[in-house]
Design a protein around this motif. Structure first.
Motif, mmCIF file in Angstrom:
data_model
loop_
_atom_site.group_PDB
_atom_site.id
_atom_site.type_symbol
_atom_site.label_atom_id
_atom_site.label_comp_id
_atom_site.label_asym_id
_atom_site.label_seq_id
_atom_site.Cartn_x
_atom_site.Cartn_y
_atom_site.Cartn_z
ATOM 1 N N HIS A 87 31.081 -42.078 -39.035
ATOM 2 C CA HIS A 87 29.716 -41.561 -38.973
ATOM 3 C C HIS A 87 29.224 -41.284 -37.562
ATOM 4 C CE1 HIS A 87 29.323 -42.837 -43.157
ATOM 5 N NE2 HIS A 87 29.835 -44.004 -42.794
ATOM 6 N N LEU A 88 28.172 -40.475 -37.517
ATOM 7 C CA LEU A 88 27.302 -40.410 -36.356
ATOM 8 C C LEU A 88 26.197 -41.420 -36.611
ATOM 9 C CD1 LEU A 88 26.185 -39.225 -33.722
ATOM 10 C CD2 LEU A 88 25.046 -37.461 -35.107
ATOM 11 N N VAL A 89 26.134 -42.432 -35.753
ATOM 12 C CA VAL A 89 25.174 -43.530 -35.909
ATOM 13 C C VAL A 89 24.245 -43.530 -34.699
ATOM 14 C CG1 VAL A 89 24.897 -46.005 -36.299
ATOM 15 C CG2 VAL A 89 26.953 -44.838 -37.121
ATOM 16 N N THR A 90 22.946 -43.636 -34.952
ATOM 17 C CA THR A 90 21.971 -43.656 -33.869
ATOM 18 C C THR A 90 21.140 -44.927 -33.946
ATOM 19 O OG1 THR A 90 20.063 -42.655 -34.989
ATOM 20 C CG2 THR A 90 21.768 -41.147 -34.157
ATOM 21 N N SER A 91 20.452 -45.222 -32.866
ATOM 22 C CA SER A 91 19.461 -46.286 -32.928
ATOM 23 C C SER A 91 18.307 -45.804 -33.796
ATOM 24 C CB SER A 91 18.956 -46.627 -31.522
ATOM 25 O OG SER A 91 18.244 -45.523 -30.969
ATOM 26 N N GLN A 92 17.654 -46.718 -34.490
ATOM 27 C CA GLN A 92 16.479 -46.344 -35.260
ATOM 28 C C GLN A 92 15.357 -45.882 -34.340
ATOM 29 O OE1 GLN A 92 15.357 -49.279 -38.212
ATOM 30 N NE2 GLN A 92 17.339 -49.168 -39.238
ATOM 31 N N LYS A 93 15.358 -46.369 -33.109
ATOM 32 C CA LYS A 93 14.370 -45.937 -32.129
ATOM 33 C C LYS A 93 14.529 -44.456 -31.827
ATOM 34 C CE LYS A 93 12.583 -47.036 -27.522
ATOM 35 N NZ LYS A 93 12.751 -47.887 -26.318
ATOM 36 N N LEU A 94 15.762 -43.988 -31.711
ATOM 37 C CA LEU A 94 15.999 -42.572 -31.436
ATOM 38 C C LEU A 94 15.486 -41.711 -32.577
ATOM 39 C CD1 LEU A 94 17.401 -40.657 -29.334
ATOM 40 C CD2 LEU A 94 19.337 -40.625 -30.910
ATOM 41 N N VAL A 95 15.749 -42.126 -33.796
ATOM 42 C CA VAL A 95 15.275 -41.376 -34.971
ATOM 43 C C VAL A 95 13.756 -41.274 -34.961
ATOM 44 C CG1 VAL A 95 15.056 -41.444 -37.479
ATOM 45 C CG2 VAL A 95 17.275 -41.885 -36.412
ATOM 46 N N LYS A 96 13.099 -42.350 -34.612
ATOM 47 C CA LYS A 96 11.634 -42.389 -34.626
ATOM 48 C C LYS A 96 11.024 -41.584 -33.487
ATOM 49 C CE LYS A 96 7.721 -45.631 -34.482
ATOM 50 N NZ LYS A 96 7.327 -47.068 -34.394
ATOM 51 N N GLU A 97 11.587 -41.706 -32.284
ATOM 52 C CA GLU A 97 10.959 -41.123 -31.106
ATOM 53 C C GLU A 97 11.474 -39.730 -30.742
ATOM 54 O OE1 GLU A 97 11.218 -43.913 -27.887
ATOM 55 O OE2 GLU A 97 10.052 -45.447 -28.950
ATOM 56 N N ARG A 98 12.709 -39.406 -31.160
ATOM 57 C CA ARG A 98 13.288 -38.106 -30.776
ATOM 58 C C ARG A 98 13.985 -37.446 -31.959
ATOM 59 N NH1 ARG A 98 16.510 -39.227 -25.220
ATOM 60 N NH2 ARG A 98 16.796 -36.966 -25.383
ATOM 61 N N PRO A 99 13.266 -37.250 -33.062
ATOM 62 C CA PRO A 99 13.905 -36.669 -34.249
ATOM 63 C C PRO A 99 14.459 -35.263 -34.015
ATOM 64 C CG PRO A 99 11.518 -36.702 -34.498
ATOM 65 C CD PRO A 99 11.830 -37.536 -33.294
ATOM 66 N N LYS A 100 13.823 -34.480 -33.132
ATOM 67 C CA LYS A 100 14.329 -33.128 -32.875
ATOM 68 C C LYS A 100 15.702 -33.174 -32.209
ATOM 69 C CE LYS A 100 9.867 -30.751 -32.598
ATOM 70 N NZ LYS A 100 8.947 -29.947 -31.747
ATOM 71 N N ASP A 101 15.905 -34.160 -31.347
ATOM 72 C CA ASP A 101 17.207 -34.295 -30.708
ATOM 73 C C ASP A 101 18.279 -34.748 -31.708
ATOM 74 O OD1 ASP A 101 16.397 -33.443 -28.226
ATOM 75 O OD2 ASP A 101 16.014 -35.456 -27.449
ATOM 76 N N VAL A 102 17.899 -35.647 -32.621
ATOM 77 C CA VAL A 102 18.847 -36.063 -33.658
ATOM 78 C C VAL A 102 19.213 -34.867 -34.527
ATOM 79 C CG1 VAL A 102 19.240 -37.582 -35.624
ATOM 80 C CG2 VAL A 102 17.977 -38.433 -33.647
ATOM 81 N N GLN A 103 18.211 -34.070 -34.876
ATOM 82 C CA GLN A 103 18.483 -32.865 -35.674
ATOM 83 C C GLN A 103 19.431 -31.928 -34.936
ATOM 84 O OE1 GLN A 103 17.064 -32.162 -39.000
ATOM 85 N NE2 GLN A 103 18.975 -31.006 -38.774
ATOM 86 N N ALA A 104 19.224 -31.802 -33.620
ATOM 87 C CA ALA A 104 20.083 -30.923 -32.829
ATOM 88 C C ALA A 104 21.522 -31.422 -32.806
ATOM 89 C CB ALA A 104 19.540 -30.807 -31.408
ATOM 90 N N LEU A 105 21.715 -32.746 -32.767
ATOM 91 C CA LEU A 105 23.065 -33.299 -32.824
ATOM 92 C C LEU A 105 23.744 -32.942 -34.143
ATOM 93 C CD1 LEU A 105 22.817 -36.941 -31.401
ATOM 94 C CD2 LEU A 105 23.877 -34.953 -30.313
ATOM 95 N N VAL A 106 23.025 -33.126 -35.238
ATOM 96 C CA VAL A 106 23.587 -32.832 -36.559
ATOM 97 C C VAL A 106 23.881 -31.344 -36.686
ATOM 98 C CG1 VAL A 106 23.114 -32.856 -39.038
ATOM 99 C CG2 VAL A 106 22.512 -34.841 -37.630
ATOM 100 N N ASN A 107 22.966 -30.497 -36.214
ATOM 101 C CA ASN A 107 23.201 -29.055 -36.272
ATOM 102 C C ASN A 107 24.411 -28.674 -35.429
ATOM 103 O OD1 ASN A 107 20.876 -28.959 -37.786
ATOM 104 N ND2 ASN A 107 19.625 -27.955 -36.239
ATOM 105 N N THR A 108 24.555 -29.319 -34.272
ATOM 106 C CA THR A 108 25.702 -29.043 -33.400
ATOM 107 C C THR A 108 27.008 -29.386 -34.100
ATOM 108 O OG1 THR A 108 24.415 -29.425 -31.380
ATOM 109 C CG2 THR A 108 26.812 -29.642 -31.213
ATOM 110 N N TRP A 109 27.015 -30.491 -34.843
ATOM 111 C CA TRP A 109 28.239 -30.881 -35.546
ATOM 112 C C TRP A 109 28.696 -29.779 -36.501
ATOM 113 C CZ3 TRP A 109 32.085 -34.200 -35.249
ATOM 114 C CH2 TRP A 109 32.919 -34.368 -36.360
ATOM 115 N N PHE A 110 27.779 -29.264 -37.304
ATOM 116 C CA PHE A 110 28.166 -28.234 -38.273
ATOM 117 C C PHE A 110 28.510 -26.915 -37.584
ATOM 118 C CE2 PHE A 110 25.651 -31.088 -41.127
ATOM 119 C CZ PHE A 110 26.717 -31.459 -41.923
ATOM 120 N N ASP A 111 27.850 -26.594 -36.481
ATOM 121 C CA ASP A 111 28.239 -25.430 -35.695
ATOM 122 C C ASP A 111 29.654 -25.598 -35.146
ATOM 123 O OD1 ASP A 111 25.826 -24.184 -36.103
ATOM 124 O OD2 ASP A 111 25.063 -24.476 -34.059
#
Length: 337
Positions: A221-245
């Motif tokens: 998996h790609l695992v993040t801190s829960q803090k990252l999900v809460k404070e920087r959701p756009k960056d987490v989304q960008a990571l996931v989008n990058t993976w599929f790209d």
């Protein structure tokens, strides 16, 4: 070749977590802490399902998706797990069972993407004359104690109606374990690609069990801190989008992608291509299916509870972790189709 293993005992992990707020962050860059709005530090280590991150970096796909990533390669897989648990990095590539062990130690983590399932690239390899797991009774077996292939070994022993007490376990880092087996120092080894290639150099050796026999047991998996999900959701989304790209780029540029990933793994292009069947990279739909609650090995919640039962009963974890906030599928759902 560099190891995905070298897992420290849980007691050490607990100590690291206790010190997290005091010492762990002092070693990371100013921009790597979650919520900084700057660079996001993503860790990964040697495993075919994580080498696509190297492709993403070299092809500029993180920048294309608007995220500033410091891609950090860990020679030592366990160091990456501890770095995420302590807050020294923002996200990491790691297995479900290792993530659950971190949760048991008190880490607050979220799984936001399934990279792959191991479907054969984790193997138990034995010398000539040993043809089954049952034949391991009384034999020397090298494995990284507490790491992902220790889990595979215990599963295989259980299926053969044996326990760890029936073998002589030799605790070595995965790269050293593979080398020890290839050099004739032990009777068998539990290891993952690319180190399986080294182990199989021993004349007469063969795989007597693999992750293919335990569907869904080793998801990555790609695992993040829960803090990252809460404070920087756009960056987490960008990571996931990058993976599929990245997966799309690999599909369109297979030879070039294999060259990048093989180089990162320290193996030849030809060797790397032999890992294809043993690592099943998940599509967006397979991600959605895995995140959906269910009652089969396909579903992460089912597999997590099964793993928890196992790691607690075998002493790999001291207490049952809570799964609250662990499986977060919002980013896969929002990824472009």
């Amino acid at each position: 070749m560099i190891s995905r293993s070298r897992r420290r005992p849980l007691t050490v992990l607990l100590a690291l977590l206790t010190l997290a707020g005091v010492t762990a962050l002092s070693g990371c860059s100013d921009s790597s802490a979650a919520g900084s709005g700057g660079k996001l530090t993503l860790g990964f280590s040697a495993w075919p399902g994580w080498f696509p991150w190297q492709v993403a970096q070299e092809q500029g796909l993180f920048a294309k998706n608007g995220v500033n990533v410091d891609l950090k390669y860990f020679d030592n897989y366990t160091d990456s797990i501890n770095a995420l648990s302590s807050g020294a990095i923002d996200a990491n590539s790691q297995t479900l069972n290792d993530t659950l062990s971190s949760l048991s130690g008190g880490a607050k983590l979220s799984i936001v993407l399934v990279n792959d399932n191991s479907t054969g690239n984790d193997k138990i390899i034995a010398r000539d004359g040993i043809t089954s797991v049952a034949d391991l009774k009384g034999k020397k077996v090298a494995v990284e104690q507490g790491a992902v292939d220790h889990y595979l070994l215990l599963l295989a022993l259980q299926s053969a109606k044996l326990t760890e007490k029936d073998i002589e376990l030799v605790n070595l880092p995965t790269d050293a374990a593979a080398a020890a087996f290839a050099g004739g120092q032990v009777d068998a080894v539990a290891a993952f690609a690319p180190f399986t290639s080294k182990a199989l150099e021993r004349q007469g050796s063969r795989a007597i069990s693999s992750s293919a026999e335990f569907p869904g047991a080793i998801p990555d998996h790609l695992v993040t801190s829960q803090k990252l999900v809460k404070e920087r959701p756009k960056d987490v989304q960008a990571l996931v989008n990058t993976w599929f790209d990245t997966l799309a780029w690999i599909k369109a540029n297979k030879a070039a992608a294999v060259g990048i990933m093989a180089k990162r793994g320290g193996v030849s292009d030809a060797d790397y291509q032999t890992y294809d069947a043993g690592t099943t990279i998940f599509t967006r739909q397979q991600n959605l299916d895995a995140f959906t609650p269910g009652v089969t090995a396909q579903h992460l919640d089912f597999q997590a509870n099964k793993i928890i039962d196992f790691i607690v009963n075998t002493g790999l974890a001291q207490q049952r972790p809570s799964l609250d906030g662990l499986f977060d599928d919002q980013f896969v759902k929002a990824a472009p189709q």
